[in-house]
Motif scaffolding. Structure first.
Motif, short mmCIF file in Angstrom:
data_model
loop_
_atom_site.label_atom_id
_atom_site.label_comp_id
_atom_site.label_asym_id
_atom_site.label_seq_id
_atom_site.Cartn_x
_atom_site.Cartn_y
_atom_site.Cartn_z
N SER A 68 16.34 -7.18 16.40
CA SER A 68 15.13 -6.46 15.98
C SER A 68 14.74 -6.90 14.58
O SER A 68 15.52 -7.59 13.90
N GLY A 69 13.58 -6.46 14.14
CA GLY A 69 13.16 -6.76 12.77
C GLY A 69 14.02 -6.05 11.75
O GLY A 69 14.29 -6.56 10.67
N THR A 70 14.47 -4.85 12.11
CA THR A 70 15.35 -4.10 11.21
C THR A 70 16.71 -4.79 11.11
O THR A 70 17.27 -4.93 10.02
N GLN A 71 17.20 -5.24 12.25
CA GLN A 71 18.47 -5.95 12.24
C GLN A 71 18.35 -7.27 11.46
O GLN A 71 19.29 -7.66 10.75
N GLY A 171 11.45 -12.01 2.24
CA GLY A 171 10.14 -11.57 2.72
C GLY A 171 10.25 -10.81 4.04
O GLY A 171 10.88 -11.30 4.98
N ASP A 172 9.65 -9.62 4.13
CA ASP A 172 9.58 -8.90 5.40
C ASP A 172 8.24 -9.23 6.05
O ASP A 172 7.19 -8.69 5.67
N ALA A 173 8.31 -10.13 7.04
CA ALA A 173 7.10 -10.61 7.70
C ALA A 173 6.96 -10.00 9.10
O ALA A 173 6.39 -10.63 9.99
N ALA A 174 7.46 -8.78 9.27
CA ALA A 174 7.38 -8.14 10.59
C ALA A 174 5.93 -8.04 11.08
O ALA A 174 5.67 -8.10 12.27
N GLN A 175 5.00 -7.92 10.14
CA GLN A 175 3.59 -7.78 10.52
C GLN A 175 2.80 -9.07 10.32
O GLN A 175 1.62 -9.12 10.64
N SER A 176 3.42 -10.10 9.75
CA SER A 176 2.62 -11.25 9.29
C SER A 176 3.05 -12.59 9.85
O SER A 176 2.50 -13.62 9.42
N THR A 195 11.29 -11.36 10.58
CA THR A 195 10.16 -10.83 11.34
C THR A 195 10.66 -9.98 12.50
O THR A 195 11.86 -9.93 12.77
N SER A 196 9.71 -9.32 13.15
CA SER A 196 10.01 -8.43 14.28
C SER A 196 9.18 -8.84 15.49
O SER A 196 8.02 -9.24 15.35
N PHE A 197 9.78 -8.73 16.66
CA PHE A 197 9.04 -8.97 17.90
C PHE A 197 8.85 -7.68 18.70
O PHE A 197 8.71 -7.71 19.92
N ALA A 200 4.37 -4.16 19.79
CA ALA A 200 3.06 -3.97 19.17
C ALA A 200 2.79 -4.89 17.99
O ALA A 200 1.70 -4.89 17.44
N LYS A 201 3.76 -5.70 17.59
CA LYS A 201 3.52 -6.64 16.48
C LYS A 201 2.64 -7.78 16.98
O LYS A 201 2.56 -8.03 18.18
N PRO A 202 2.02 -8.53 16.06
CA PRO A 202 1.15 -9.62 16.52
C PRO A 202 1.85 -10.57 17.50
O PRO A 202 1.27 -10.96 18.51
C1 LIG Z 1 7.99 -3.09 12.50
C2 LIG Z 1 8.50 -3.34 11.15
C3 LIG Z 1 9.87 -3.55 10.88
C4 LIG Z 1 10.96 -3.28 11.89
O1 LIG Z 1 10.94 -4.02 13.04
P1 LIG Z 1 11.74 -3.51 14.32
O2 LIG Z 1 11.74 -4.72 15.19
O3 LIG Z 1 11.00 -2.37 14.91
O4 LIG Z 1 13.11 -3.14 13.88
C5 LIG Z 1 10.26 -3.87 9.60
N1 LIG Z 1 9.36 -3.98 8.61
C6 LIG Z 1 8.05 -3.79 8.81
C7 LIG Z 1 7.11 -3.94 7.68
C8 LIG Z 1 7.56 -3.45 10.09
O5 LIG Z 1 6.26 -3.24 10.27
#
Ligand SMILES: *Cc1c(COP(=O)(O)O)cnc(C)c1O
Length: 385
Positions: A68-71, A171-176, A195-197, A200-202
């Motif tokens: 996950s993005g958090t992981q 960098g937290d690119a979960a949204q970018s 990043t996160s998949f 609902a992410k792009p």
């Molecule tokens: C969604 C998101 C995450 C976490 O991603 P998950 O895959 O849901 O764990 C982290 N940072 C930002 C900014 C997010 O929008």
């Protein structure tokens, strides 16, 4: 404005995952059937191909997929050696994950204010936060800029501050993921990028998933080891404390197919954002791109200063236009995070944005008629009708 526009026949979706599914057609089913056939559900061959495709897409040398993005944030911070007593700087106006992971590791998240023009970490507040952390006897080690709503943070300014103070930038690119800054892909703008998949992410898959990007081969090796219980060269020789961090093969198979249409989807998102902006910029504050930046428009978020937001949301709901408020509250105002430090002068921008932001429906399959309906409905809801 036109108050007599015909209402769209179908419910307007805030994010329409089924439209994308229809476009991809048989391809996903076929990809999943191949995984069912070969049966390597964990670390199957699709993982390596997916990582190659992801790295190539953004220009990073290494991509390490994970659960996950958090992981991804957790593994990256562990690989960077974040430990108890350390301070890591995170924005206060964002999703909870970066602060959560810092606290989970036993380090201290220090909250930084954001800029109103791009919703991203404010370098001036970052400097103040570093001073605050030192005064509190903490050991500043790193900065996690978040590319909020799809636009890269101010990496040049943040990197300069990081270098001055000897801090890492994660960098937290979960949204970018898919966006660029001065022609360089998100994934290459910091020492490590996650990043996160989340669907609902792009770039989402059909479950949880994430990835970590870096140019650093050694760091990529450490991340692969952490992902697999801290294994060394031999599977049952553990050289560090690790975790079960793997992306499953089916999600990788889905991502491979989705990546093939991602550039096209980003272009569609850009077009929709331009139409929203053309239709609304005289009435509300519309999101703007910084010089040299592109966005993947994870959200199209307007700022409404002089209107009653609750009333507008209710009127939009009546007009069949779903909206969302990202974010209702800053992190430092929430119960679990209240005890952590904030940048010296406080976080006035983050605190005031929560009462004024409104995110409109955004996905690549919003047709022009629906966009017009949304634009008109926003205008009517804000009393310009
Ligand atoms: C969604 C998101 C995450 C976490 O991603 P998950 O895959 O849901 O764990 C982290 N940072 C930002 C900014 C997010 O929008």
């Amino acid at each position: 404005m036109k108050s007599d526009m015909p209402k769209p026949a179908n419910k307007v979706a805030f994010i329409d995952l089924q439209a994308q599914r229809r476009r991809l057609g048989q391809k996903i089913d076929d990809a999943l059937a191949r995984v069912l056939e070969h049966g390597r559900f964990v670390m199957g061959p699709e993982i390596e191909s997916c990582e190659r495709d992801l790295a190539e897409f953004c220009g990073a040398r290494h991509a390490v997929t994970c659960g996950s993005g958090t992981q991804a944030l957790h593994m990256a911070m562990r690989a960077l050696g974040v430990a108890s007593g350390d301070a890591v700087f995170v924005p206060a106006f964002t999703f909870v994950a970066p602060a959560e992971v810092v606290a989970l590791i036993g380090a201290t998240p220090v909250f930084v204010d954001v800029r109103e023009n791009d919703f991203n970490m404010d370098p001036v507040s970052l400097e103040a936060a570093i001073t605050t952390a030192r005064h509190q006897g903490l050991n500043p080690v790193g900065i996690v800029p978040v590319d909020l709503f799809g636009q890269p943070a101010d990496y040049p300014a943040i990197t300069a501050i990081a270098e001055k103070h000897g801090l890492f930038v994660l960098g937290d690119a979960a949204q970018s993921f898919g966006a660029t800054l001065d022609g360089a892909g998100v994934g290459t703008l910091a020492k490590v990028t996650t990043t996160s998949f989340f669907p609902a992410k792009p770039l989402g898959t059909y479950g949880d998933g994430g990835a970590i990007f870096t140019h650093d081969a050694e760091l990529a090796d450490v991340l692969r080891s952490i992902r697999n219980h801290g294994a060394g060269n031999d599977r049952y020789d553990h050289v560090r404390i690790g975790e079960t961090g793997r992306l499953d093969t089916m999600q990788a198979a889905i991502l491979i197919e989705k990546l093939l249409i991602f550039a096209d989807e980003i272009a569609a998102r850009q077009q929709i954002s331009e139409r929203y902006t053309a239709g609304l910029s005289d009435l509300v504050r519309v999101p703007r791109l910084n010089d040299g930046a592109t966005s993947v428009w994870a959200q199209y978020t307007i700022i409404i200063d002089d209107h009653d937001r609750d009333a507008a949301v209710a009127r939009l709901r009546e007009a069949n236009v779903p909206t969302a408020i990202y974010y209702q509250a800053t992190l430092h105002e929430q119960e679990a995070y209240r005890a952590f430090p904030v940048a010296g002068n406080g976080l006035p921008v983050a605190e005031s944005l929560t009462g004024r932001v409104l995110s409109l429906p955004m996905h690549p399959y919003l047709d022009e008629k629906t966009q017009d309906w949304i634009i008109n409905s926003v205008r009517l809801a804000l009393g310009d009708g």
